[in-house]
Write an enzyme that holds these catalytic residues in place. Structure first.
Site, PDB file in Angstrom:
ATOM      1  N   HIS A 279       0.835  -1.202   0.000  1.00 16.88           N
ATOM      2  CA  HIS A 279       0.000   0.000   0.000  1.00 16.88           C
ATOM      3  C   HIS A 279       0.871   1.254   0.000  1.00 16.88           C
ATOM      4  O   HIS A 279       0.627   2.194  -0.768  1.00 16.88           O
ATOM      5  CB  HIS A 279      -0.909  -0.019   1.237  1.00 16.88           C
ATOM      6  CG  HIS A 279      -1.637   1.255   1.495  1.00 16.88           C
ATOM      7  ND1 HIS A 279      -2.926   1.481   1.083  1.00 16.88           N
ATOM      8  CD2 HIS A 279      -1.244   2.392   2.138  1.00 16.88           C
ATOM      9  CE1 HIS A 279      -3.303   2.695   1.452  1.00 16.88           C
ATOM     10  NE2 HIS A 279      -2.302   3.269   2.095  1.00 16.88           N
ATOM     11  N   GLU A 280       1.895   1.288   0.846  1.00 17.76           N
ATOM     12  CA  GLU A 280       2.762   2.472   0.924  1.00 17.76           C
ATOM     13  C   GLU A 280       3.598   2.636  -0.339  1.00 17.76           C
ATOM     14  O   GLU A 280       3.824   3.755  -0.799  1.00 17.76           O
ATOM     15  CB  GLU A 280       3.662   2.378   2.158  1.00 17.76           C
ATOM     16  CG  GLU A 280       2.917   2.462   3.476  1.00 17.76           C
ATOM     17  CD  GLU A 280       2.141   3.762   3.622  1.00 17.76           C
ATOM     18  OE1 GLU A 280       2.623   4.807   3.133  1.00 17.76           O
ATOM     19  OE2 GLU A 280       1.046   3.735   4.222  1.00 17.76           O
TER      20      GLU A 280
END
Length: 407
Positions: A279-280
């Site tokens: 996600h990051e």
């Protein structure tokens, strides 16, 4: 990942990191063929089953989980605790990338100029004799179409500026507003990197630390599995693990990955960690920091007109201050926060694809947010409306991921 949250977490004994290093990631990164009784057998109910395994009070041991895959010996994680911890989020308290320097300088000056201009117009109008005020009103009525044409022309300029600065988002293909140059923005992200390194220079884990090696393997596996994507292969991913209890992780636009040990203690397994880091990484690949800064700058520039009108129309400075505050809150809740939630949902989707290509058990992503939702319920945390947050709610996030998992 969650801006307004949630204080109850699962922590793992540090010995489990050595267990991961010793046995490798094979049994953890291979998608297990689990039955309905396994920990991820039912994503909609597994977090409930996890917490219901024991009726012991909070803080006491819960039986350890078993994660296995075909052809591999079972991998045991250490016993889990439920404990109270600080709010969970995987974005830094500051923006993941700094806004351009000229914006930092010009933005307050623009607002100050708008306030001074509006206040000057109000004082000038008050000082006019009544007969001259009537003359101005009469002139405005006679030239109302010219005034409307001028206002309309200004609106067309803003619309043209918006559409001429739209670009296609990599991977998703969604249109996005870009006001700033990406290369210039990356240069400034290097400045923030230097700031973080100075702040955490005494807390950086060495490369020989087992926890560092876990993060290095996960990020390396994600980047290697997605190297066919130009935006992933173009960045050099550099790992930094900070010995800090805060539950936090973020990736700068130049590929610098920062993970706090508090996050490593909070995730349940390697699958959840892989999704969070995916996600990051998606935030960096999709250049969300540039997009968010561009939209905010565009809206702030547009709001200068309304700010000038507020200070010109309001009869007293105190009312103008209240009007300015209302305007800023309307902009925040109608544009800034909804756009931030959209970017989070986009990063969830792309991060899930990154994790799936790395053969991570993507069902762990939904289970993670169900666990966060359950932890919040156990602790009795009040549920704030989603529109007050910069992130989707835990429940909506889990449902969104459940819809994406079959794909």
């Amino acid at each position: 990942l969650s801006g307004n949250t949630r204080n109850c977490f699962l922590t793992v004994n540090p010995d489990s990191y050595r267990n991961l290093i010793g046995k490798g990631l094979r049994c953890l990164l291979d998608v297990p063929h689990t039955s309905g009784q396994d920990v991820y057998g039912n994503a909609n109910h597994s977090s409930v089953r996890f917490f219901s395994q024991s009726s012991q009070p909070l803080g006491e041991k819960i039986p350890s989980l078993l994660i296995s895959s075909v052809g591999q010996p079972p991998c045991h994680f250490a016993a889990w605790n439920i404990q109270i911890n600080r709010s969970f989020h995987t974005s830094p308290s500051l923006q993941a990338a700094p806004v351009p320097l000229f914006w930092i300088i010009v933005k307050p000056a623009q607002k100050l100029f708008a306030i001074i201009l509006g206040r000057s117009i109000r004082n000038w109008w008050k000082a006019l004799p009544p007969n001259k005020r009537e003359l101005f009103k009469e002139s405005a009525r006679k030239n109302k179409w010219k005034i409307l044409l001028g206002v309309g022309s200004l609106g067309v300029v803003f619309i043209m500026f918006y559409f001429t600065h739209l670009e296609e988002t990599p991977i998703t293909g969604r249109a996005r507003l870009l006001v700033f140059g990406k290369e210039h923005f990356r240069e400034l992200s290097q400045m923030e990197y230097d700031m973080w390194m100075e702040q955490f220079k005494s807390q950086m884990l060495p490369e020989t630390d087992a926890r560092y090696q876990v993060v290095e393997r996960v990020v390396g596996h994600l980047s290697e599995s997605n190297k066919d994507i130009p935006q992933v292969s173009a960045l050099k991913w550099v790992i930094h693990v900070v010995d800090e209890p805060g539950v936090n992780a973020f990736v700068l636009p130049n590929g610098q990955v920062f993970v706090f040990t508090g996050l490593l203690d909070a995730v349940s397994d390697i699958h959840q960690l892989s999704f969070i880091l995916g996600h990051e990484i998606a935030h960096a690949v999709l250049e969300h920091a540039v997009k968010k800064a561009s939209l905010v700058h565009f809206l702030d520039f547009l709001s200068l007109i309304f700010l000038t009108m507020i200070w010109a129309i309001c009869p007293r400075d105190s009312l103008a201050v209240v009007g300015q505050w209302i305007q800023s809150k309307l902009q925040e809740f109608m544009f800034d926060r909804p756009y931030s939630r959209t970017l989070e949902a986009e990063a969830d989707k792309v991060g899930l694809h990154f994790a799936a290509k790395a053969c991570v058990d993507v069902r762990a992503s939904s289970v993670f947010w169900q666990q966060m939702e359950l932890a919040e319920t156990i602790q009795g945390q009040p549920k704030l409306p989603e529109w007050l947050s910069t992130h989707p709610s835990h429940e909506n996030r889990a449902e969104h991921l459940d819809r994406l998992i079959p794909e």
